[in-house]
Write an enzyme that holds these catalytic residues in place. Structure first.
Site, mmCIF file in Angstrom:
data_model
loop_
_atom_site.group_PDB
_atom_site.id
_atom_site.type_symbol
_atom_site.label_atom_id
_atom_site.label_comp_id
_atom_site.label_asym_id
_atom_site.label_seq_id
_atom_site.Cartn_x
_atom_site.Cartn_y
_atom_site.Cartn_z
ATOM 1 N NE ARG A 39 -1.785 -0.165 2.925
ATOM 2 C CZ ARG A 39 -2.120 0.283 4.120
ATOM 3 N NH1 ARG A 39 -2.901 -0.431 4.906
ATOM 4 N NH2 ARG A 39 -1.653 1.421 4.558
ATOM 5 C CB CYS A 51 -3.408 3.453 0.490
ATOM 6 S SG CYS A 51 -4.936 4.226 1.079
#
Length: 129
Positions: free
Chosen positions: A106, A108
């Site tokens: 991931r 962000c």
């Protein structure tokens, strides 16, 4: 391009803009960015950032399932876009509840603005092999 095709589903919001909800290339699925938009109403869902995060992930899962995958279980990479990083921990709580067993890779990032002035958006890559 060979062995690619767009994925379209009523389970995720549709757009008049020139992009596909997802594109399958062989065993890889690239899911377009989704905000917390209800596919039935076409508008953002009510609720706090956790409820909005859940809706975003439901939209992503719908595209993966339409492509023949097993929803979020097949997601291997997610990019999270937040308009305010102070939402980070609460987004993490909802995100973690949706990816409890094996969370994907991931990224962000904080962005200045998202379409329809929503607070969170995500795109994803899934492996459907």
């Amino acid at each position: 391009m060979t062995d690619t095709h767009p994925i379209e589903t009523d389970g995720a919001p549709r757009s008049d803009n020139p992009y596909s909800q997802g594109v399958r290339a062989g065993d890889t699925l690239y899911v377009s960015g989704y905000g917390p938009v209800d596919p039935e109403t076409g508008g953002p869902v009510d609720g706090d950032i956790q409820a909005q995060t859940d809706r975003v992930l439901e939209n992503v899962a719908a595209v993966v399932e339409e492509a023949g995958g097993d929803g979020l279980a097949d997601v291997v990479k997610v990019t999270v876009y937040l308009t305010d990083l102070s939402d980070y921990e609460r987004v993490n709580e909802a995100y973690g509840a949706n990816f409890a067993d094996e969370p994907p890779a991931r990224v962000c990032v904080e962005v200045s603005r998202l379409p329809e002035d929503v607070r969170v958006e995500m795109d994803a890559i899934a492996y459907l092999g």
